[in-house]
Design a protein around this motif. Sequence first.
Motif, PDB file in Angstrom:
ATOM      1  N   PRO A   1      16.214   5.764  -9.991  1.00  0.00           N
ATOM      2  CA  PRO A   1      16.249   4.574 -10.846  1.00  0.00           C
ATOM      3  C   PRO A   1      16.065   3.287 -10.026  1.00  0.00           C
ATOM      4  CG  PRO A   1      18.049   6.067 -11.398  1.00  0.00           C
ATOM      5  CD  PRO A   1      17.444   6.587 -10.135  1.00  0.00           C
ATOM      6  N   ILE A   2      15.350   2.319 -10.612  1.00  0.00           N
ATOM      7  CA  ILE A   2      15.153   1.006  -9.998  1.00  0.00           C
ATOM      8  C   ILE A   2      15.408  -0.056 -11.051  1.00  0.00           C
ATOM      9  CG2 ILE A   2      13.518  -0.562  -8.859  1.00  0.00           C
ATOM     10  CD1 ILE A   2      12.033   1.808  -7.788  1.00  0.00           C
ATOM     11  N   ASP A   3      16.166  -1.067 -10.682  1.00  0.00           N
ATOM     12  CA  ASP A   3      16.487  -2.186 -11.564  1.00  0.00           C
ATOM     13  C   ASP A   3      15.853  -3.453 -10.970  1.00  0.00           C
ATOM     14  OD1 ASP A   3      17.559  -4.196 -13.100  1.00  0.00           O
ATOM     15  OD2 ASP A   3      19.596  -3.406 -13.097  1.00  0.00           O
TER      16      ASP A   3
ATOM     17  N   THR B   1       0.820  -1.225   0.000  1.00  0.00           N
ATOM     18  CA  THR B   1       0.000   0.000   0.000  1.00  0.00           C
ATOM     19  C   THR B   1       0.853   1.274   0.000  1.00  0.00           C
ATOM     20  OG1 THR B   1      -0.118  -0.083   2.419  1.00  0.00           O
ATOM     21  CG2 THR B   1      -1.900  -1.147   1.181  1.00  0.00           C
ATOM     22  N   ASP B   2       2.175   1.118   0.108  1.00  0.00           N
ATOM     23  CA  ASP B   2       3.036   2.302   0.201  1.00  0.00           C
ATOM     24  C   ASP B   2       4.080   2.376  -0.911  1.00  0.00           C
ATOM     25  OD1 ASP B   2       4.453   0.132   1.027  1.00  0.00           O
ATOM     26  OD2 ASP B   2       5.190   1.002   2.900  1.00  0.00           O
ATOM     27  N   ASN B   3       3.827   1.703  -2.029  1.00  0.00           N
ATOM     28  CA  ASN B   3       4.747   1.825  -3.165  1.00  0.00           C
ATOM     29  C   ASN B   3       4.537   3.186  -3.826  1.00  0.00           C
ATOM     30  OD1 ASN B   3       5.325  -0.811  -2.529  1.00  0.00           O
ATOM     31  ND2 ASN B   3       5.045  -1.621  -4.596  1.00  0.00           N
ATOM     32  N   ASP B   4       5.498   4.081  -3.658  1.00  0.00           N
ATOM     33  CA  ASP B   4       5.303   5.469  -4.077  1.00  0.00           C
ATOM     34  C   ASP B   4       6.065   5.862  -5.341  1.00  0.00           C
ATOM     35  OD1 ASP B   4       7.795   5.225  -2.970  1.00  0.00           O
ATOM     36  OD2 ASP B   4       7.668   7.033  -1.720  1.00  0.00           O
ATOM     37  N   LYS B   5       6.753   4.931  -5.969  1.00  0.00           N
ATOM     38  CA  LYS B   5       7.474   5.222  -7.210  1.00  0.00           C
ATOM     39  C   LYS B   5       6.616   4.730  -8.377  1.00  0.00           C
ATOM     40  CE  LYS B   5      12.050   4.919  -5.067  1.00  0.00           C
ATOM     41  NZ  LYS B   5      11.542   4.802  -3.690  1.00  0.00           N
TER      42      LYS B   5
ATOM     43  N   SER C   1       8.572   0.079  -5.165  1.00  0.00           N
ATOM     44  CA  SER C   1       9.194   0.505  -3.914  1.00  0.00           C
ATOM     45  C   SER C   1      10.698   0.334  -3.982  1.00  0.00           C
ATOM     46  CB  SER C   1       8.623  -0.292  -2.738  1.00  0.00           C
ATOM     47  OG  SER C   1       9.286   0.052  -1.542  1.00  0.00           O
ATOM     48  N   GLY C   2      11.132  -0.793  -4.489  1.00  0.00           N
ATOM     49  CA  GLY C   2      12.552  -1.090  -4.632  1.00  0.00           C
ATOM     50  C   GLY C   2      12.717  -2.358  -5.430  1.00  0.00           C
TER      51      GLY C   2
END
Length: 372
Positions: free
Chosen positions: A320-322, A257-261, A347-348
């Motif tokens: 950036p996220i991979d 519920t907190d994925n902000d990207k 999120s990550g």
Amino acid sequence: MKFTIERAHLLKTLSHVQSIVEKRNTIPVLSNVRIEAKDSCINFKATDMDIEITEIVEAKIIEPGATTAPAHMLYDIVRKLSDGSDVEIAYPDEKNALSISSGRSKFSLSTIGVEDFPIISGDDLPVNFEISRDELKILIDRTQFSASVEEARYYLNGLYVHAKNEGDTKVLRVVATDGHRLACAESPLPEGAEKLEGVIIPRKSVLEIRKLLDDASTETVSMALSENKVRISFEDITLTSKLIDGTFPDYERVIPTDNDKILEVNVKELAAAVDRVSVVTERSRGIRMITDANRVTIAASNAELGNATEELEAKYDKDPIDTGYNFRYLLDILAQIKGDDVRFSLSGSAAATVINDTSDNSAIYVLMPMRI
């Protein structure tokens, strides 16, 4: 028993009933379809002891009666008869078998008495409601691909269906997960479904229901449920299935519920890129999705075959996220996005990703990352 029926009507009915019959059975009668001629109709019935399907079709009854015959063999025979022909079926013939005649073609099949044919008992099904055929098809399509096929976690081998209160709105929610991905879809709660606390409909039953819905011309489908059975009926078809006796996990706990990207990208372009890049992955099935300012790169590598990358324009303005994903799981989800753009809530690289249609919030998907 003796009757005449149009080949097209017989073929359609047999295609439905033979579908649930297992190719190999330790109980011979379960390989058969029950055929009963009565009044002006033929009642066809088949079962695998977990699912039972009954279909009634009109025919010219010459003599009433009943028997059972090999389902797949009968279907194959009728399938290969000439289009537009009439089929005459009689039992018993001079060899005490079931005879099938059409034009110059004649077949004789062994039978088993109807007294040996099992019937799924008709329990009281207290929850009754009607649902749009198209709505039910959408709910199944959006979720069934995520159901598990692992026997060890049998309680995940189907669709979890229940009534849910979303604020002031009541919805019918369908959920499926295999532990690597989760699909959740909902539609307005039909009248009569308010007491549906939660049942797990087996995957095989769901797939059979879905095939039947494609052939249906009716606009609505009747559903009836108890604690251990579900019954779907429309037109002259009734399918009854046992439910999975297990406890579905608390799926809401695994939906972040907190994925902000937030990444938004054209779904057709993304699906095509994933499909192309995945060619080099072979058995690993792993692709990388690398987000950067206003772009996303899809990449895959194989030590023996080589590498592939494709860059797409996207809406993204965070770090950036991979992230690694199973490309087949990702494509299954993207196939259910009907709008132009798909939204990834991130999120990550090691956290679960939430995926949904930017133009439709009635379905949500969760995809676990894959280490690459």
